[in-house]
Enzyme design. Structure first.
Site, PDB file in Angstrom:
ATOM      1  N   GLN A   9     -33.321 -15.168  -3.611  1.00 43.51           N
ATOM      2  CA  GLN A   9     -33.828 -15.818  -4.820  1.00 43.51           C
ATOM      3  C   GLN A   9     -34.721 -14.861  -5.609  1.00 43.51           C
ATOM      4  O   GLN A   9     -35.524 -14.137  -5.028  1.00 43.51           O
ATOM      5  CB  GLN A   9     -34.620 -17.066  -4.423  1.00 43.51           C
ATOM      6  CG  GLN A   9     -34.558 -18.162  -5.442  1.00 43.51           C
ATOM      7  CD  GLN A   9     -34.838 -19.529  -4.834  1.00 43.51           C
ATOM      8  OE1 GLN A   9     -34.545 -19.769  -3.684  1.00 43.51           O
ATOM      9  NE2 GLN A   9     -35.389 -20.431  -5.609  1.00 43.51           N
ATOM     10  N   SER A  88     -33.460 -13.538   2.951  1.00 40.02           N
ATOM     11  CA  SER A  88     -33.607 -14.989   2.828  1.00 40.02           C
ATOM     12  C   SER A  88     -32.251 -15.652   2.547  1.00 40.02           C
ATOM     13  O   SER A  88     -31.351 -15.596   3.376  1.00 40.02           O
ATOM     14  CB  SER A  88     -34.651 -15.325   1.756  1.00 40.02           C
ATOM     15  OG  SER A  88     -34.944 -16.695   1.749  1.00 40.02           O
ATOM     16  N   LEU A  89     -32.068 -16.224   1.359  1.00 37.04           N
ATOM     17  CA  LEU A  89     -30.777 -16.817   0.991  1.00 37.04           C
ATOM     18  C   LEU A  89     -29.630 -15.835   1.228  1.00 37.04           C
ATOM     19  O   LEU A  89     -28.521 -16.217   1.627  1.00 37.04           O
ATOM     20  CB  LEU A  89     -30.794 -17.218  -0.487  1.00 37.04           C
ATOM     21  CG  LEU A  89     -29.405 -17.374  -1.111  1.00 37.04           C
ATOM     22  CD1 LEU A  89     -28.783 -18.675  -0.696  1.00 37.04           C
ATOM     23  CD2 LEU A  89     -29.436 -17.210  -2.595  1.00 37.04           C
ATOM     24  N   ARG A 113     -29.182 -26.545   1.533  1.00 33.45           N
ATOM     25  CA  ARG A 113     -30.452 -25.856   1.794  1.00 33.45           C
ATOM     26  C   ARG A 113     -31.324 -25.846   0.539  1.00 33.45           C
ATOM     27  O   ARG A 113     -32.531 -26.112   0.593  1.00 33.45           O
ATOM     28  CB  ARG A 113     -30.158 -24.428   2.248  1.00 33.45           C
ATOM     29  CG  ARG A 113     -31.378 -23.543   2.500  1.00 33.45           C
ATOM     30  CD  ARG A 113     -30.903 -22.158   2.929  1.00 33.45           C
ATOM     31  NE  ARG A 113     -31.987 -21.239   3.277  1.00 33.45           N
ATOM     32  CZ  ARG A 113     -32.523 -20.352   2.457  1.00 33.45           C
ATOM     33  NH1 ARG A 113     -32.103 -20.292   1.185  1.00 33.45           N
ATOM     34  NH2 ARG A 113     -33.474 -19.532   2.871  1.00 33.45           N
ATOM     35  N   HIS A 195     -40.535 -20.047   3.367  1.00 32.42           N
ATOM     36  CA  HIS A 195     -40.853 -19.323   4.607  1.00 32.42           C
ATOM     37  C   HIS A 195     -42.292 -19.601   5.067  1.00 32.42           C
ATOM     38  O   HIS A 195     -43.033 -18.683   5.407  1.00 32.42           O
ATOM     39  CB  HIS A 195     -40.586 -17.826   4.445  1.00 32.42           C
ATOM     40  CG  HIS A 195     -39.198 -17.530   3.995  1.00 32.42           C
ATOM     41  ND1 HIS A 195     -38.104 -17.721   4.823  1.00 32.42           N
ATOM     42  CD2 HIS A 195     -38.702 -17.118   2.802  1.00 32.42           C
ATOM     43  CE1 HIS A 195     -36.994 -17.424   4.145  1.00 32.42           C
ATOM     44  NE2 HIS A 195     -37.334 -17.064   2.916  1.00 32.42           N
ATOM     45  N   GLN A 244     -35.390 -19.465  10.061  1.00 38.50           N
ATOM     46  CA  GLN A 244     -35.678 -18.673   8.848  1.00 38.50           C
ATOM     47  C   GLN A 244     -36.444 -19.489   7.811  1.00 38.50           C
ATOM     48  O   GLN A 244     -37.243 -18.960   7.046  1.00 38.50           O
ATOM     49  CB  GLN A 244     -34.349 -18.177   8.254  1.00 38.50           C
ATOM     50  CG  GLN A 244     -34.497 -17.111   7.189  1.00 38.50           C
ATOM     51  CD  GLN A 244     -33.542 -17.336   6.042  1.00 38.50           C
ATOM     52  OE1 GLN A 244     -33.739 -18.227   5.220  1.00 38.50           O
ATOM     53  NE2 GLN A 244     -32.503 -16.521   5.984  1.00 38.50           N
TER      54      GLN A 244
END
Length: 291
Positions: A9, A88-89, A113, A195, A244
């Site tokens: 992101q 991340s993503l 998600r 996170h 995560q």
């Protein structure tokens, strides 16, 4: 050895993926399929949408996933990974690109998600900030000193660049202490505290979605965010994807481990060049470019 890295992101921009759509019938079919799966024309938002539209978590995450995965499919002759990682993503994009997740399942999971994370963000005002000019140990010590609020390390991006995550008040307290210690905290334009423990309310629902999804053994190892280690076992991949959500992204450690294990070329797969920049901050002479 080649490592392919997938952005998260923040890499989105208006017009992303339009060149793929215009130049490839495969890409066009996949974008149209994505519109049907999601129930709205995400391709229109990606190609012509305003920054505010693209910034919504429920749009941003599927958009970056689509750009990355479709690019890896269209450029399949040049997509020859010995190892992969995603920020991340980007971990979900990487898994789809290396055959662990199908395109359809990956998109549905990323969309789910994104919706859950957006919901968690709405439960409590929260944000993230990039901290510059201080070493990680000093930042971690400052965060531990704040006991009456939630603020934690979220992204270990590169030497001298740690992103923190927490409540708005927690970030404000940390920013003040960071400035007093000679550092600088820059609040990021994000939907909330990714996170961090503030994502905990939706963790079980995400776990249910991940555990119901068919994840196969990938064609090469993926270095996962939570421990920076190479993984091929589908069960371990699933556990790490769930964790995560509330664990920090160990990007700096991932790149260091990938280099230690023999990678000498990095290819960023998706919008932007953020990860190439981070790789070069971690190893100045690294060969990093876009796919």
């Amino acid at each position: 050895m080649k490592a392919y890295i997938f952005p998260g992101q923040g890499a989105q921009y208006s017009g992303m993926g339009k060149d793929l759509y215009d130049s490839s019938s495969i890409a066009k079919d996949l974008f149209n399929k994505a519109n049907n799966i999601l129930g709205f024309k995400i391709s229109d938002i990606m190609f012509e949408g305003a920054e505010e539209e693209l910034k919504q978590t429920k749009v941003t995450q599927p958009a970056i996933f689509l750009h990355s995965v479709i690019l890896s499919i269209v450029k399949k002759d040049k997509f020859t990974p010995d190892m992969v990682a995603g920020h991340s993503l980007g971990e979900f994009s990487a898994l789809a690109a290396i055959g662990a997740l199908s395109f359809e399942d990956g998109l549905k999971l990323v969309s789910r998600r994104a919706m859950l994370m957006q919901y968690a963000c709405e439960l409590q005002p929260s944000t993230m900030a990039a901290v510059l000019k201080l070493d990680n140990a000093t930042i971690e010590s400052i965060l531990k000193s704040i006991t009456d609020d939630i603020v934690v390390p979220a992204n270990y991006n590169a030497p001298g660049q740690l992103v923190i995550s927490g409540t708005v008040s927690g970030i404000e307290k940390a920013s003040k202490l960071i400035a007093e210690a000679g550092g600088k905290a820059i609040t990021l334009k994000v939907g909330g505290a990714f996170h961090s423990p503030l994502m905990e309310p939706v963790k079980q629902e995400l776990a249910d979605a991940i555990n119901k999804t068919n994840i196969k053994e990938p064609i090469c190892p993926i270095y996962q965010n939570v421990n920076a280690l190479p993984v091929k076992n589908p069960d371990v991949i699933k556990t790490n994807l769930v964790n995560q959500l509330t664990f920090p992204v160990k990007w700096m450690q991932i790149v260091q481990n990938i280099i230690a294990n023999g990678a000498n070329q990095f290819y960023e797969v998706g919008p932007g060049t953020v990860l190439q920049g981070l790789v070069k901050k971690i190893k100045a002479d690294a060969d990093a470019q876009s796919l």
